[in-house]
Write a protein that holds these residues in place. Structure first.
Motif, PDB file in Angstrom:
ATOM      1  N   GLU B   9       0.823  -1.190   0.000  1.00 21.33           N
ATOM      2  CA  GLU B   9       0.000   0.000   0.000  1.00 21.33           C
ATOM      3  C   GLU B   9       0.863   1.247   0.000  1.00 21.33           C
ATOM      4  OE1 GLU B   9       0.102  -2.026   2.688  1.00 21.33           O
ATOM      5  OE2 GLU B   9      -1.691  -3.265   2.535  1.00 21.33           O
ATOM      6  N   ALA B  15       1.041   7.892   9.041  1.00 22.40           N
ATOM      7  CA  ALA B  15       1.796   6.706   9.411  1.00 22.40           C
ATOM      8  C   ALA B  15       3.282   6.894   9.177  1.00 22.40           C
ATOM      9  CB  ALA B  15       1.298   5.506   8.621  1.00 22.40           C
ATOM     10  N   ALA B  17       5.170   9.098  10.145  1.00 27.85           N
ATOM     11  CA  ALA B  17       5.839   9.530  11.374  1.00 27.85           C
ATOM     12  C   ALA B  17       6.230   8.346  12.250  1.00 27.85           C
ATOM     13  CB  ALA B  17       4.923  10.471  12.146  1.00 27.85           C
ATOM     14  N   ALA B  18       5.590   7.214  12.007  1.00 31.83           N
ATOM     15  CA  ALA B  18       5.938   6.042  12.799  1.00 31.83           C
ATOM     16  C   ALA B  18       7.281   5.465  12.364  1.00 31.83           C
ATOM     17  CB  ALA B  18       4.846   4.985  12.682  1.00 31.83           C
ATOM     18  N   ASP B  51       7.281  -5.153  12.950  1.00 36.10           N
ATOM     19  CA  ASP B  51       6.132  -5.103  13.870  1.00 36.10           C
ATOM     20  C   ASP B  51       5.309  -3.840  13.624  1.00 36.10           C
ATOM     21  OD1 ASP B  51       6.771  -7.429  14.988  1.00 36.10           O
ATOM     22  OD2 ASP B  51       7.583  -6.630  16.861  1.00 36.10           O
ATOM     23  N   GLN B  54       3.164  -4.168  10.780  1.00 27.62           N
ATOM     24  CA  GLN B  54       2.026  -5.022  11.149  1.00 27.62           C
ATOM     25  C   GLN B  54       1.002  -4.259  11.968  1.00 27.62           C
ATOM     26  OE1 GLN B  54       3.084  -8.537  13.311  1.00 27.62           O
ATOM     27  NE2 GLN B  54       2.158  -9.801  11.738  1.00 27.62           N
ATOM     28  N   ASP B  55       1.532  -3.502  12.957  1.00 24.26           N
ATOM     29  CA  ASP B  55       0.630  -2.753  13.833  1.00 24.26           C
ATOM     30  C   ASP B  55      -0.257  -1.817  13.032  1.00 24.26           C
ATOM     31  OD1 ASP B  55       1.427  -3.844  16.154  1.00 24.26           O
ATOM     32  OD2 ASP B  55       2.836  -2.269  16.719  1.00 24.26           O
ATOM     33  N   LEU B  56       0.302  -1.268  11.951  1.00 22.53           N
ATOM     34  CA  LEU B  56      -0.433  -0.278  11.171  1.00 22.53           C
ATOM     35  C   LEU B  56      -1.232  -0.927  10.050  1.00 22.53           C
ATOM     36  CD1 LEU B  56       2.419   2.317  11.147  1.00 22.53           C
ATOM     37  CD2 LEU B  56       0.197   2.713  12.156  1.00 22.53           C
ATOM     38  N   GLY B  57      -1.156  -2.235   9.964  1.00 25.96           N
ATOM     39  CA  GLY B  57      -1.973  -2.936   8.998  1.00 25.96           C
ATOM     40  C   GLY B  57      -1.441  -2.910   7.571  1.00 25.96           C
ATOM     41  N   PHE B  58      -0.121  -2.797   7.406  1.00 27.93           N
ATOM     42  CA  PHE B  58       0.448  -2.815   6.061  1.00 27.93           C
ATOM     43  C   PHE B  58       0.814  -4.235   5.658  1.00 27.93           C
ATOM     44  CE2 PHE B  58       2.167   1.575   7.257  1.00 27.93           C
ATOM     45  CZ  PHE B  58       0.969   2.152   6.910  1.00 27.93           C
TER      46      PHE B  58
END
Lengths: 1027, 68
Positions: B9, B15, B17-18, B51, B54-58
């Protein structure tokens, strides 16, 4: 239903309670709302027949990426399972569980809540030293007591990466009995042997494609959000979200907020951004600016209570806001039991966190700092430290350490403290002192010594009594501790405790104070520990003698003055409080100590004060015990126990009880020793400390206590644990010692020596038990005797205290004698000869040996000097044995009155300690003397009765053909010829062997029987029942 | 070590900034998706980044180490 009643009892929800109580939110599935979609396609699992046939539990793996609805599914299942009548233990794992000790606690809490069993409450802030097989066994046993199928649900197992934690789960899975099932929710396949579980047909897998929403699920979810879409729109949404649960839910939230469906779907389809990002932004866009800010700033917290949220955001209406969010937003869940706890969906939280960072790094840190302060104020030091670290605020970290370091230390989290202290600026004296204490707890006396010396070499710090006046050449600690900070730890007491501890752990002094227990209460402790730190650093840092000498003098002066002040006030108090009780001595001690602090011009924080008191009392107990001041040590440990109980430090309470058991052992108070030890084991049972090396003495003492009252099974059980623990600890010891850099230091450090002595005790008991259980097995006896003798011959080479050496030799003596090797018994007596203070023990040994030889006169004369002494002045075993030797000799020689007299004296001494074995092991005839005296013993009658009941097995030990295994077949057959009048030549002819062969066999026979002539050999053989 | 991550995506602005330690390539891969790259300190750091994805759903499509 167990869990139902359990839930209603949980009333608290402040930060501490929620993390400490066994049924915290961690142990409950998240509440399902009216909007939750029940997944009809994935019903709750049933135990697999294939697993049950193997007498194993079923394992269910629910694996899917973020937002696939794993947790909701598991929560739904657990409701269904409970309806079915099964028990469910829920554990929401988080990053904190990435430590086997915390994880163990979580698992225990979950199972406890499921089974409804009563186990001692565990303080979540405390850290067990080791979580091992015994712990898992306990867990599995706990489940074994459950009346129904029990499902242990581990949600978010992917957060747990530590191999030791994974091993914990692996063990549970491997050992799960047929009705204990493990359900795992994870984003990544866990490091379990899934292939093997599949092969064993124990595994049920629910993977991502099964978790996908079907079109029906999507439709239902939309209708639950009161979103009316036509069939084509539903299908379109289903395609766009690919059945991703979080995606559907987010879309539903947006649509429910009034987004026009077709426009929404069009934009959704056109967006090239990540679906999650798009949807989260959609949802956030529909919220007020204010609410968004609130969400963003609270995103650093995993569990939110209204109070905490208010503290972090500064909004009074935080509770109401969270309530509103949770009621209409699928991404905020709430746990309403007690006061509500909110949790953001991980997807939402991740985005909020990123937004927080992108807005301003300082903002994020500020939020962390506020959270840290809130946690610190609510006594959750672990979380406080974590947030302080995330805030990058060294001052705040040092503040947390100032107030809570001892708490963490006492709970065994020295490693955490040490790591934290390392990141804060050096130059803060209190911090250095705390670091030294942490090093001591991590068994690194050298590091501690260096830290303390570095502290003292800074002039104008503590030596001048001015804490915060940092010298010019050292970077001043901003907001450092000082008189202005009422919560700071009193430095001088920290130092005093550290020094005392160091003196106890450090090599020279430990040896000295242990070697001079007889030096008298006045001289021993004051001289011993005071000399140690002086010698240590001076010798080590000899390059700068003048400065170091000054330091050493300062340390010495400080140490001895504190020590005298403490022990002086303590011994005075012990008259006031003669009874040992959980609570009494401690309150008194607290007064005395805080009075001292007041004199120093500070009013320390209550927690810091309590923790410091506790540490002080525990170390004092250790030093006093090492110095042989048993009464004072007992008072100190008693006070420590009271303080620990009041402060809720389970580990420290256990340590205090171990200390009390040790003191009782030192006083030969067997009843008290056993009672404390068993209490330690009972309280540790089920907690993750059950196998902590700190509790090792309790295992050993409990084993000996059980052995003394002839409870062989218990003794064996406790001793096995002890031996396993000793092996474990010993294997760690070399690493620990090599860190000290001095080879040969191992034997001299207190820890190593203590371990060695406990090890000897445990091995001796092991030999004893082996002898008792396997006496008839060929070779067992020689084996036992060889082990015991090897140990006994070692005694003179080791730097043991005379007390312990003599104690060990006397036990060896008895075992050798019981095994039928009187010659070796003589050797043991010779080994004991010359050890200081061994006269009494040697007399007893000789008396018993002569008694077994049948040499009544020699036995009587050996113990005669002891009979003249008041029995109360002799050690228990010596007094009892001497008088029983007298009684047995009198009994053999038909002097019933004298025999009875001896018996009464012996029993009077033995009865209060219930020293069954000490009485019965003297000689088999003790049983006869007891039988004769029955009915004439007055208040000793109950004890005598107990003795008679036990005398059968004990007496049976000896009349067995004792030497059958010791004698070869040839020797035995030769023995049968000995009473005849045949000469050696005739015997040789009859057996068709040479005379020399017969002579050789005879010689070895005589040696084994411990005799010098054919006549004696016959007598000995008759006595042993061989003829 | 430098690593390149290819995601299915496009990364939304919030995101990004993460992943302060990663840069995003301006050259798109295929029609959709994004490429992030940057310096990775060690294995735990690498898994931490994974991780976060993953946490952000990518969806991570590719991961490869770049020559230093």
């Amino acid at each position: 239903m167990h869990s139902g009643t359990a839930r209603t009892t949980d009333g608290h929800v402040d930060g501490r309670a929620s993390s400490t109580l066994p049924r915290s939110p961690k142990h409950r599935p998240p509440a399902l709302t009216v909007r939750t979609v029940r997944r009809a396609t994935i019903p709750a699992p049933l135990p697999l027949d294939s697993a049950t046939e193997r007498a194993s539990g079923t394992v269910v793996l629910v694996a899917g990426s973020v937002g696939t609805g794993k947790t909701t599914l598991l929560a739904d299942w657990s409701g269904a399972l409970e309806q079915r009548g099964d028990l469910v233990g829920w554990a929401s794992l988080d990053r904190e569980d990435n430590d086997p000790r915390v994880m163990g606690e979580t698992l225990l809490g979950a199972l406890t809540a499921a089974v409804g069993a009563q186990v001692p409450a565990v303080d979540a802030e405390t850290v067990p030293n080791r979580v091992g097989h015994a712990f898992v066994t306990r867990l599995v046993q706990l489940a074994g007591e459950a009346p129904a199928d029990t499902w242990l649900v581990l949600d978010d197992l992917h957060l747990v990466r530590d191999p030791r934690c994974v091993e914990l789960v692996e063990l549970i899975v491997r050992w799960a009995p047929a009705h204990l099932h493990v359900v795992v929710g994870t984003r990544a396949d866990p490091g379990l042997h899934l292939a093997r579980l599949r092969l064993e047909e124990r595994l049920v897998e629910v993977r991502e494609h099964q978790l996908r929403f079907t079109i029906d699920d999507t439709r239902e979810l939309l209708s639950r959000h009161d979103v009316g879409l036509d069939e084509g729109q539903v299908r379109h949404l289903q395609e766009l979200t690919e059945g991703w649960a979080a995606g559907v839910a987010l879309a539903a939230v947006s649509l429910a907020r009034g987004r026009e469906a077709d426009a929404f779907l069009r934009e959704f389809a056109r967006s090239h951004r990540a679906m999650s990002g798009y949807l989260v932004e959609e949802v956030l866009a529909s919220l007020d600016e204010e609410v968004r800010d609130f969400l963003v700033s609270t995103s650093v917290l995993e569990d939110l209570t209204p109070d905490l949220a208010a503290a972090v955001t500064g909004r009074d209406d935080a509770g109401a806001l969270l309530e509103a969010l949770s009621s209409d937003n699928a991404m905020v869940s709430v746990d309403r039991l007690g006061s509500p706890t909110y949790r953001y969906h991980v997807l939402l939280r991740s985005y909020l966190g990123a937004m927080l960072e992108s807005r301003s790094l300082r903002g994020a840190r500020e939020v962390h700092a506020r959270a840290a302060r809130w946690y610190a104020a609510h006594d959750v030091p672990g979380q406080a430290l974590r947030h302080a670290e995330a805030a990058g605020d060294l001052d705040l970290m040092s503040d947390v350490i100032h107030h809570h370091a001892l708490h963490l230390l006492l709970d065994g989290r020295a490693a955490d403290v040490e790591a934290a202290v390392r990141t804060v600026p050096i130059g803060d004296p209190v911090m250095t002192a705390v670091a030294a204490l942490a090093s001591l707890d991590l068994s690194d006396p050298d590091a501690a010594r260096t830290q303390l010396v570095s502290l003292a070499t800074q002039p104008d710090t503590w030596l001048a009594g001015e804490v915060d006046g940092a010298p010019a050449d050292v970077e001043p600690a901003p907001d450092g501790p000082g008189p202005a900070d009422p919560g700071a730890l009193p430095l001088e007491r920290l130092l005093a405790v550290g020094l005392r501890w160091l003196s106890f752990v450090g090599d020279d002094v430990g040896r000295r104070s242990a070697a001079e227990p007889a030096a008298g209460p006045a001289a021993g402790p004051a001289a011993g520990p005071a000399a140690g730190p002086a010698a240590g650093p001076a010798a080590r840092l000899g390059a700068q003698p003048s400065g170091d000498e000054r330091v050493a003098d300062g340390l010495t002066a400080e140490l001895s003055s504190t020590f005298r002040a403490w022990s002086g006030s303590r011994s005075a108090r012990s008259h006031v409080v003669p009874t040992l009780d959980d609570s009494v001595p401690s309150t008194m001690a607290g007064e005395g100590l805080s009075e001292r602090s007041r004199l120093m011009g500070r009013a320390p924080h209550e927690h810091a004060q309590t923790d410091l008191d506790l540490l002080d009392e525990l170390t004092s107990g250790g030093v006093l015990f090492g110095a042989g001041r048993l009464d004072d040590a007992r008072t100190a440990y008693g006070a420590a126990l009271g303080t620990a109980r009041r402060a809720g430090h389970l580990l420290s309470a256990l340590q205090a009880m171990v200390g009390l058991a040790s003191v009782a052992a030192g006083r030969e108070d067997l009843v008290e020793m056993t009672a404390w030890s068993e209490r330690v084991l009972a309280e540790a049972q089920g907690t993750p400390w059950a196998r902590s090396p700190r509790l090792l003495p309790a295992h050993v003492f409990a084993a000996w206590g059980a052995h003394q009252v002839l409870d062989i099974a218990t003794a064996r059980d406790r001793n096995r644990t002890a031996l396993a623990l000793i092996a474990e600890v010993s294997s760690m010891m070399p690493a620990l010692v090599s860190g000290n850099g001095e080879p040969g230091d191992a034997a001299s450090s207190t820890a190593a020596r203590g371990l060695e002595q406990l090890g000897r005790l445990a091995r001796m008991l092991d030999a004893d038990l082996d002898l008792e259980e396997d006496a008839d097995e060929p070779g067992a006896r020689q084996d036992v005797v060889a082990r015991v003798m090897a140990g006994a011959r070692d005694v003179s080479r080791l730097s043991m205290t005379p007390d312990l050496a003599v104690g060990e030799l006397s036990r060896a003596h008895r075992i050798v004698l019981l095994a039928g090797f009187p010659r070796l018994a003589v050797e043991v007596e010779q080994l004991s000869d010359g050890l200081p203070g061994c006269e009494v023990e040697i007399a007893v040994m000789a008396g018993v040996r002569h008694l077994w030889d049948g040499d009544d006169a020699a036995a009587r004369s050996a113990v005669a000097p002891l009979l003249a002494v008041d029995p109360a002045m002799l050690p228990l075993r010596a007094a009892v044995t001497a008088h029983l030797v007298k009684a047995v000799v009198a009994h053999r020689n038909a002097q019933p009155t004298v025999a009875h007299e001896g018996l009464v004296v012996a029993l009077t001494r033995a009865a209060p300690q219930r020293a069954l074995r000490t009485v019965l092991e003297v000689a088999p005839e003790v049983a006869e003397v007891l039988a004769v005296g029955a009915g004439r013993l007055g208040e000793l009658e109950p004890f005598a009765l107990e003795l008679r009941e036990h005398s059968r097995p004990a007496a049976d030990l000896r009349p067995d053909p004792l030497l059958e295994v010791a004698l070869s077949a040839r020797e035995l057959s030769l023995l049968r010829e000995l009473p005849s009048l045949l000469t050696v030549a005739e015997i040789a002819d009859a057996r068709a062997v040479s005379r020399n062969t017969v002579k050789t066999q005879m010689r070895s026979l005589f040696q084994k029987l411990g005799v010098g002539s054919r006549r004696d050999a016959v007598a000995a053989a008759r006595r042993l029942g061989l003829l | 070590m430098r690593y390149e991550f290819i995601l299915a995506e496009q990364i939304p602005e919030v995101a990004r900034a993460a992943f302060p330690e990663l840069d995003e390539s301006t050259v798109p891969v295929g029609a959709l998706g994004s490429v992030m790259y940057g310096h990775v300190v060690d294995a735990p750091h690498l898994h931490g980044i994974l991780d976060r994805f993953q946490d952000l759903g990518f969806t991570l499509l590719e991961l490869r180490r770049l020559p230093d």
